[in-house]
Motif scaffolding. Structure first.
Motif, PDB file in Angstrom:
ATOM      1  N   CYS A  82       0.715  -1.070  -0.080  1.00  0.00           N
ATOM      2  CA  CYS A  82      -0.266   0.045   0.035  1.00  0.00           C
ATOM      3  C   CYS A  82       0.947   1.239  -0.028  1.00  0.00           C
ATOM      4  O   CYS A  82       1.625   1.587   0.907  1.00  0.00           O
ATOM      5  CB  CYS A  82      -0.826   0.083   1.269  1.00  0.00           C
ATOM      6  SG  CYS A  82      -1.881   1.418   1.331  1.00  0.00           S
ATOM      7  N   ARG A  91     -17.158  -5.082   4.606  1.00  0.00           N
ATOM      8  CA  ARG A  91     -15.642  -4.917   4.539  1.00  0.00           C
ATOM      9  C   ARG A  91     -15.233  -5.199   5.903  1.00  0.00           C
ATOM     10  O   ARG A  91     -15.690  -4.454   6.933  1.00  0.00           O
ATOM     11  CB  ARG A  91     -15.290  -3.469   4.156  1.00  0.00           C
ATOM     12  CG  ARG A  91     -13.684  -3.527   4.024  1.00  0.00           C
ATOM     13  CD  ARG A  91     -13.687  -2.024   3.247  1.00  0.00           C
ATOM     14  NE  ARG A  91     -14.312  -1.999   1.756  1.00  0.00           N
ATOM     15  CZ  ARG A  91     -14.207  -0.966   0.884  1.00  0.00           C
ATOM     16  NH1 ARG A  91     -13.438   0.137   1.167  1.00  0.00           N
ATOM     17  NH2 ARG A  91     -14.798  -1.097  -0.165  1.00  0.00           N
ATOM     18  N   TYR A 117      -8.088  -3.953   0.779  1.00  0.00           N
ATOM     19  CA  TYR A 117      -8.064  -2.558   0.948  1.00  0.00           C
ATOM     20  C   TYR A 117      -7.299  -1.950   2.017  1.00  0.00           C
ATOM     21  O   TYR A 117      -7.324  -2.394   3.091  1.00  0.00           O
ATOM     22  CB  TYR A 117      -9.468  -1.747   0.942  1.00  0.00           C
ATOM     23  CG  TYR A 117     -10.345  -1.966   0.027  1.00  0.00           C
ATOM     24  CD1 TYR A 117     -10.507  -1.378  -1.106  1.00  0.00           C
ATOM     25  CD2 TYR A 117     -11.194  -3.279   0.134  1.00  0.00           C
ATOM     26  CE1 TYR A 117     -11.489  -1.517  -2.120  1.00  0.00           C
ATOM     27  CE2 TYR A 117     -12.081  -3.462  -0.715  1.00  0.00           C
ATOM     28  CZ  TYR A 117     -12.334  -2.702  -1.953  1.00  0.00           C
ATOM     29  OH  TYR A 117     -13.249  -3.218  -2.803  1.00  0.00           O
ATOM     30  N   CYS A 118      -6.359  -0.751   1.790  1.00  0.00           N
ATOM     31  CA  CYS A 118      -5.763  -0.399   2.880  1.00  0.00           C
ATOM     32  C   CYS A 118      -6.357   1.091   3.237  1.00  0.00           C
ATOM     33  O   CYS A 118      -7.105   1.672   2.625  1.00  0.00           O
ATOM     34  CB  CYS A 118      -4.127  -0.099   2.551  1.00  0.00           C
ATOM     35  SG  CYS A 118      -3.794   1.173   1.220  1.00  0.00           S
ATOM     36  N   THR A 119      -6.053   1.421   4.607  1.00  0.00           N
ATOM     37  CA  THR A 119      -6.885   2.606   5.048  1.00  0.00           C
ATOM     38  C   THR A 119      -5.915   3.285   6.125  1.00  0.00           C
ATOM     39  O   THR A 119      -4.768   2.559   6.520  1.00  0.00           O
ATOM     40  CB  THR A 119      -8.172   2.429   5.413  1.00  0.00           C
ATOM     41  OG1 THR A 119      -8.767   3.656   5.729  1.00  0.00           O
ATOM     42  CG2 THR A 119      -8.149   1.599   6.647  1.00  0.00           C
ATOM     43  N   ALA A 130     -15.921  -0.337   8.723  1.00  0.00           N
ATOM     44  CA  ALA A 130     -15.234   0.229   7.812  1.00  0.00           C
ATOM     45  C   ALA A 130     -15.939   1.591   7.458  1.00  0.00           C
ATOM     46  O   ALA A 130     -15.179   2.466   6.898  1.00  0.00           O
ATOM     47  CB  ALA A 130     -15.704  -0.359   6.415  1.00  0.00           C
ATOM     48  N   TRP A 172      -9.736   5.329   1.203  1.00  0.00           N
ATOM     49  CA  TRP A 172      -9.398   3.813   0.971  1.00  0.00           C
ATOM     50  C   TRP A 172      -8.702   3.901  -0.603  1.00  0.00           C
ATOM     51  O   TRP A 172      -8.917   4.927  -1.210  1.00  0.00           O
ATOM     52  CB  TRP A 172     -10.644   3.137   0.580  1.00  0.00           C
ATOM     53  CG  TRP A 172     -11.501   3.014   1.774  1.00  0.00           C
ATOM     54  CD1 TRP A 172     -12.604   3.745   2.121  1.00  0.00           C
ATOM     55  CD2 TRP A 172     -11.335   2.062   2.811  1.00  0.00           C
ATOM     56  NE1 TRP A 172     -13.266   3.282   3.449  1.00  0.00           N
ATOM     57  CE2 TRP A 172     -12.534   2.257   3.845  1.00  0.00           C
ATOM     58  CE3 TRP A 172     -10.608   0.885   3.012  1.00  0.00           C
ATOM     59  CZ2 TRP A 172     -12.754   1.503   5.098  1.00  0.00           C
ATOM     60  CZ3 TRP A 172     -10.711   0.221   4.252  1.00  0.00           C
ATOM     61  CH2 TRP A 172     -11.699   0.473   5.295  1.00  0.00           C
ATOM     62  N   GLY A 196      -8.369  -0.900  -3.960  1.00  0.00           N
ATOM     63  CA  GLY A 196      -8.360  -2.412  -3.662  1.00  0.00           C
ATOM     64  C   GLY A 196      -7.500  -3.423  -4.757  1.00  0.00           C
ATOM     65  O   GLY A 196      -7.295  -2.929  -5.706  1.00  0.00           O
TER      66      GLY A 196
END
Length: 126
Positions: free
Chosen positions: A22, A45, A95-97, A110, A116, A119
């Motif tokens: 990411c 998610r 997904y990264c956040t 989520a 976000w 993905g």
């Protein structure tokens, strides 16, 4: 203000490994907590793993403990998710956040996260 881009997904057999990346960019995000969620078709998610800015504390969802390892390279603004011994149940879009509170990753949903990436698809199949 935060831009996130996931990569590294693909098709792998059960028991195999993948490493997701990411890449993050934005103003003053180096000390933010980085984390991963995943979403399978027709499901919500869900949290996977998170890491603080200095590499600890760490947090993992129960289904991935002992198999996944999260790490980060702050100089390059990249967060990694090493996934070993993959199972069919791990199939999802990952997904990264970003967030400032580790507890929110563990106890929240989520909807508590505002940023976000697009993905990356991980498919585990024989």
């Amino acid at each position: 203000q935060v831009q996130l881009e996931e990569s590294g997904g693909g098709l792998v057999q059960p028991g195999g490994s993948l490493r997701l990346s990411c890449a993050a960019s934005g103003h003053n995000i180096n000390r933010d907590i980085m984390g991963w969620f995943r979403q399978a078709p027709g499901k919500e998610r869900k949290f996977v793993a998170a890491i603080t800015w200095n590499g600890g504390p760490l947090a993992y969802a129960d289904p991935v403990k002992g198999r996944f390892t999260i790490s980060r390279n702050n100089a390059m603004n990249i967060t990694y998710l090493q996934m070993n011994n993959l199972k069919v149940e791990d199939t999802a879009v990952y997904y990264c956040t970003v967030h400032q509170d580790l507890g929110t990753f563990v106890r929240g949903t989520a909807s508590d996260f505002g940023s976000w990436g697009r993905g990356t698809q991980v498919t585990v199949s024989s």
